[in-house]
Design an enzyme around this catalytic site. Structure first.
Site, PDB file in Angstrom:
ATOM      1  N   SER A 147       0.879  -1.162   0.000  1.00  0.00           N
ATOM      2  CA  SER A 147       0.000   0.000   0.000  1.00  0.00           C
ATOM      3  C   SER A 147       0.916   1.211   0.000  1.00  0.00           C
ATOM      4  O   SER A 147       1.699   1.410   0.935  1.00  0.00           O
ATOM      5  CB  SER A 147      -0.907   0.008   1.233  1.00  0.00           C
ATOM      6  OG  SER A 147      -1.723   1.170   1.248  1.00  0.00           O
ATOM      7  N   SER A 148       0.849   2.011  -1.057  1.00  0.00           N
ATOM      8  CA  SER A 148       1.801   3.106  -1.237  1.00  0.00           C
ATOM      9  C   SER A 148       1.644   4.174  -0.159  1.00  0.00           C
ATOM     10  O   SER A 148       0.613   4.263   0.519  1.00  0.00           O
ATOM     11  CB  SER A 148       1.612   3.746  -2.616  1.00  0.00           C
ATOM     12  OG  SER A 148       1.795   2.802  -3.638  1.00  0.00           O
TER      13      SER A 148
END
Length: 417
Positions: free
Chosen positions: A73-74
């Site tokens: 998850s950036s």
């Protein structure tokens, strides 16, 4: 859209994250802020502590056989910046390459609204299945999640108004251009040189793309048969340092061998910040020098020894490599990650002094040109077979599928991304 009830403190943690991004200037779009407030990131990160889910950090969710991260998850900050670059409007058809946890697809769906359509593609079936479950559980079941190679796009739902990559790319796939409507926008983390990655927003006109904004970023890269060259090599000294270079030095462990032969630091005669290394100066070097690469340290500050070119507290540093030497950007007289410092260059190996002089000259050229930033850079991408005639001060970077023409515009006309 309905989803699971929030646990205590989740809404407040989301609000704190949005306020943090607004306060540091990362977030200024009210619609993106509303999406970040509405979509529960923690629901896309099961098993992750609630407080950690709302930190402004990337969260690795899957690693490969070599322990290298292959899905995550950036970081919310770069997601917000790239969503601003993308400019999704209600009713847009959007394609995302790299589904990850599904969180970014949920934000896209929120921005596109009920009249829009979001399709997200991931190479791995298990990652796609998890993203699909997360999206359905949070009330975003209308998002189409496809297990496929993102290099080929997804022609079944084309044409798209917007295409975004949540993964780094070495080249621009013809499919992404073909599946983008005329006047549509493509945003992708593009590797201009090894280890040098920028999120570029391109608008399509005929078979060409023209950039409208460029910002520094750092993403794990595409995988699969069309992913491009994997130039990242973990040094054998146990430091955790990875080298990415386009020109491979000679030797069994060439970069480590050269780094064991340091020469005296040479001052560039200019003062910079760590942001300059990623943004203005870093981009200037990538545009001008085919031999530019990067040393990166993931997992803490680099220890003394062969990892010495990376000052403590830095994530990495620029590296110019040749067959018999290399030169790295360093801080003269110590380093202060929070303030300006005198830029230096450290030579390594027999040809290190010449490469260091080359880097010093380029750095001084950047300063003499007014320290141009990414806001002053324009990139056009054309199919590889199309002839390009660069003008004075323009640079061409040739990829397998595209040719990139890079030019700097005067600051007064550059505007902000």
């Amino acid at each position: 859209m309905t989803g699971p009830a929030d646990p205590p403190d989740a809404a407040e943690l989301r609000e704190q994250l949005v306020r943090q991004l607004e306060a540091d200037g990362t977030l200024s779009d009210a619609r993106i802020a509303a999406a970040l407030r509405a979509v529960p990131r923690h629901a896309f990160l099961p098993g992750v502590e609630l407080e950690r889910a709302y930190r402004d950090d990337a969260v690795v969710t899957k690693t490969g056989a070599d322990d290298r991260a292959i899905s995550s998850s950036s970081q919310p900050a770069i997601m917000a910046l790239m969503l601003a670059q993308l400019g999704v409007e209600p009713g847009h058809r959007v394609l995302e390459i790299g589904a990850g946890t599904g969180y970014n697809a949920a934000l896209l769906a929120r921005l596109a609204g009920p009249a829009g359509q979001v399709t997200t593609v991931d190479l791995d079936e298990d990652t796609a299945a998890a993203a699909r479950a997360h999206l359905h559980g949070c009330g975003f079941g209308a998002v189409r999640v496809i297990a496929a190679d993102g290099w080929l796009g997804w022609p079944q739902d084309a044409p798209y108004d917007r295409i975004i990559l949540a993964v780094g790319a070495w080249d621009i796939a013809p499919a992404w251009i073909e599946q983008l409507r005329q006047g549509g926008r493509l945003v992708l983390p593009l590797s201009l040189r090894p280890g040098t990655q920028y999120s570029v927003a391109f608008d399509r006109a005929a078979d060409q793309l023209a950039s409208v904004s460029v910002i520094p970023c750092g993403f794990m890269t595409l995988r699969g048969p069309f992913a491009g060259p994997d130039l990242a090599v973990r040094l054998s000294d146990g430091s955790g340092v990875t080298a990415e270079v386009g020109v491979r030095p000679d030797g069994a462990d060439p970069v480590a061998d050269l780094l064991a032969q340091p020469g005296p630091d040479v001052t560039a005669g200019i003062t910079v910040t760590t942001r300059d290394l990623w943004a203005g100066l870093g981009l200037w070097l990538a545009a001008a020098e085919p031999g530019m690469g990067r040393l990166s340290s993931f997992g803490g500050a680099a220890r003394p020894g062969v990892a010495g070119p990376i000052p403590a507290g830095w994530a990495g540093t620029g590296l110019l490599a040749g067959a018999h030497g290399c030169a790295a950007l360093v801080a003269m007289g110590g380093d202060d990650a929070d303030g300006p410092f005198e830029l230096g260059v450290r030579p390594f190996g027999p040809d290190g002094a010449a490469l260091a002089a080359r880097l010093v000259g380029l750095a001084r050229g950047w300063a003499a040109a007014g320290r141009p930033s990414p806001a002053e850079l324009r990139i056009s991408a054309s199919p590889f077979g199309k002839k390009i005639f660069p003008g004075q001060g323009e640079t061409v970077i040739e990829k397998e599928q595209t040719r990139l023409l890079m030019r700097w515009v005067p600051r007064a006309a550059g505007g902000e991304p």
